[in-house]
Scaffold this active site. Structure first.
Site, mmCIF file in Angstrom:
data_model
loop_
_atom_site.group_PDB
_atom_site.id
_atom_site.type_symbol
_atom_site.label_atom_id
_atom_site.label_comp_id
_atom_site.label_asym_id
_atom_site.label_seq_id
_atom_site.Cartn_x
_atom_site.Cartn_y
_atom_site.Cartn_z
ATOM 1 C CD GLU A 24 -3.020 1.075 2.169
ATOM 2 O OE1 GLU A 24 -3.040 0.105 2.938
ATOM 3 O OE2 GLU A 24 -3.881 1.967 2.137
ATOM 4 C CB THR A 26 1.272 8.019 -1.838
ATOM 5 O OG1 THR A 26 2.621 7.907 -1.430
ATOM 6 C CG2 THR A 26 0.776 9.416 -1.617
ATOM 7 C CE1 TYR A 27 -1.125 10.350 -4.995
ATOM 8 C CE2 TYR A 27 0.651 8.844 -5.557
ATOM 9 C CZ TYR A 27 0.186 10.130 -5.369
ATOM 10 O OH TYR A 27 1.024 11.187 -5.549
ATOM 11 N N GLY A 28 -3.062 4.366 -2.377
ATOM 12 C CA GLY A 28 -3.936 3.232 -2.112
ATOM 13 C C GLY A 28 -3.207 1.916 -2.319
ATOM 14 C CB VAL A 29 -4.533 -1.503 -2.028
ATOM 15 C CG1 VAL A 29 -4.095 -2.935 -2.271
ATOM 16 C CG2 VAL A 29 -4.858 -1.291 -0.567
ATOM 17 C CB VAL A 30 0.061 -1.646 -5.509
ATOM 18 C CG1 VAL A 30 0.561 -2.159 -6.860
ATOM 19 C CG2 VAL A 30 0.223 -0.134 -5.430
ATOM 20 C CG ASP A 138 6.426 11.239 -4.609
ATOM 21 O OD1 ASP A 138 7.225 11.614 -3.722
ATOM 22 O OD2 ASP A 138 5.566 10.358 -4.427
#
Ligand code: ATP
Length: 417
Positions: A24, A26-30, A138
């Site tokens: 998981e 910054t933007y959510g689950v991978v 980033d």
């Protein structure tokens, strides 16, 4: 694929067979998935749209379309993008490991030629994006992914701008501070590709030192660390500095010589590094210019990607085929990757080295400590630097979707449960 597979395996958007969670960010689950259309293993980043209840932002979709067009050997491919159950899913090619794992692996010795190769691939990816006026914003070692054949690819391009300030409570985002350019730390609202070049310089330094170079624990401390290394900038060095919104005068400290900071680096290497670490963003070397620097043309030549030392793939098996997967397994949550063994390609006349001295073993503890000190970062980009107007952010509804599908070539799927 058999009908049983179809029934037992969770299919997303009628195309992807969902496998284990990779982590998981910054933007959510991978999570890992198999693209049934191509048989390719992919990584799907599920982006929480959070409070954007109105739906997927139109501008975000337009910009995703732009990211899809950024095709380059040193940029991770965005294969597909679709909304599903209120989240936006971005489908990327699957990568085995990342540069952070390489730097942290104490069993890996990085020769000057290896470092040159990694930084060259980083700059190549950056140069392509900057040419298209896309900033990364980033850049950090764990966003530089490494494929099965050693190719380094920039990941998460443009996501910082697309999806705004990440929610730091869920992320390691605080570490991005270590890679942040001084103009950002002084609150610049207008900035350009130089922020990525500064971050690339920090990664370059980290490859040489095998530890993060400037580890500030607040924005003020970060500037303090930068100035302690390179000396407090004088207005003659960086004329616009005093006009930056958060500018505060720091007590003058002299810098150290780059040779003292990086004793193992060659003169060419130090010259390029100094140009990438230029205080004034206007004077900072661009990624394209950096690639022309004599550091890359003088010996030793950069190592071929396939011969680069790298840690074992983060997840095994690295390249499962659809037929290798047991549909009864269902999605499995894996803990973060661990380094159990190393892959050291055989190189003529070059013995695999074990690093003699101990590296920073406390990465995780540091990470946690720093997470607790997390704070907001300036994440907005002023489009005026590119002579563009800031995008307005209307949203789309389902009626727009078929039109958008044709316009943007995005594969919208019905949002079934
Ligand atoms: N294309 C990919 N192939 C394989 N693994 C991936 C891919 N993209 C992301 N991952 C893995 O998924 C996990 C989460 O990644 P993500 O990029 O969301 O966050 P992160 O890099 O861990 O942190 P941050 O969000 O701060 O950058 C990580 O373990 C990362 O290595």
């Amino acid at each position: 694929m058999s009908e049983v597979d179809n029934l037992l395996t969770k299919k997303v958007a009628d195309r992807y067979l969902k496998r284990e969670v990779l982590g998981e960010g910054t933007y959510g689950v991978v999570y890992k998935a198999i693209d049934t259309k191509s048989g390719q293993v992919v990584a799907i980043k599920k982006i929480r749209l959070g409070k954007q209840k109105e739906g997927v932002n139109f501008t975000a979709l337009r910009e995703i379309k732009l990211l899809k067009e950024l095709k380059d050997p040193n940029i991770i491919e965005l294969i597909d993008a679709f909304p599903h159950k209120g989240n936006l899913h971005l489908v990327f090619e699957f990568m085995e490991t990342d540069l952070e794992a390489v730097i942290r692996d104490r069993n890996i010795f990085l020769s000057p030629a290896d470092i040159k190769s990694y930084i060259q691939m980083t700059l190549k990816g950056l140069a392509v994006c900057h040419k298209k006026w896309v900033l990364h914003r980033d850049m950090k070692p764990n966003n530089l992914l490494i494929g099965a054949h050693g190719q380094l690819k920039l990941a998460d391009f443009g996501l910082a701008r697309l999806f705004g300030s990440p929610d730091r409570r869920f992320t390691h985002q605080v570490f991005a501070r270590w890679y942040r350019a001084p103009e950002l730390l002084f609150g610049a609202k207008q900035y350009g590709p130089g922020v990525d070049v500064w971050a690339a310089a920090c990664i370059f330094a980290e490859l040489l030192l095998r530890r993060p170079f400037l580890q500030g624990n607040s924005d003020i401390d970060q500037l303090g660390k930068i100035f302690a290394a390179f000396g407090t900038p004088k207005p003659s060095q960086w004329h616009d500095m005093v006009y930056l919104p958060d500018y505060v005068e720091y007590q003058y400290v002299p810098g150290q010589s780059l040779k003292t900071l990086f004793p193992t680096a060659t003169e060419d290497c130090l010259d390029l590094l100094s140009k990438m670490f230029s205080y004034d963003p206007k004077a900072r070397i661009s990624a394209e210019q950096a690639l022309e620097h004599r550091y890359f043309s003088s010996g030793p030549p950069p190592t071929e990607p396939a011969l680069l030392p790298r840690p074992p793939p983060k997840r095994e098996p690295a390249n499962p085929r659809v037929s290798d997967l047991n549909p009864n397994d269902g999605p499995v949550v894996l803990s973060p990757p661990r380094k159990s063994r190393r892959v050291m390609p055989h190189r003529e006349g070059f013995e695999a080295n074990v690093r003699p001295e101990k590296m920073d073993d406390h990465g995780n503890e540091l990470r946690q400590a720093a997470d607790e000190r997390s704070e907001q970062v300036p994440m907005s980009l002023d489009f005026s630097v590119f002579g563009m107007n800031p995008p307005t952010r209307p949203t789309i509804n389902s009626a727009d979707r078929s039109h958008l599908k044709r316009k943007l070539d995005l594969e919208f799927q019905p949002e079934e449960e």
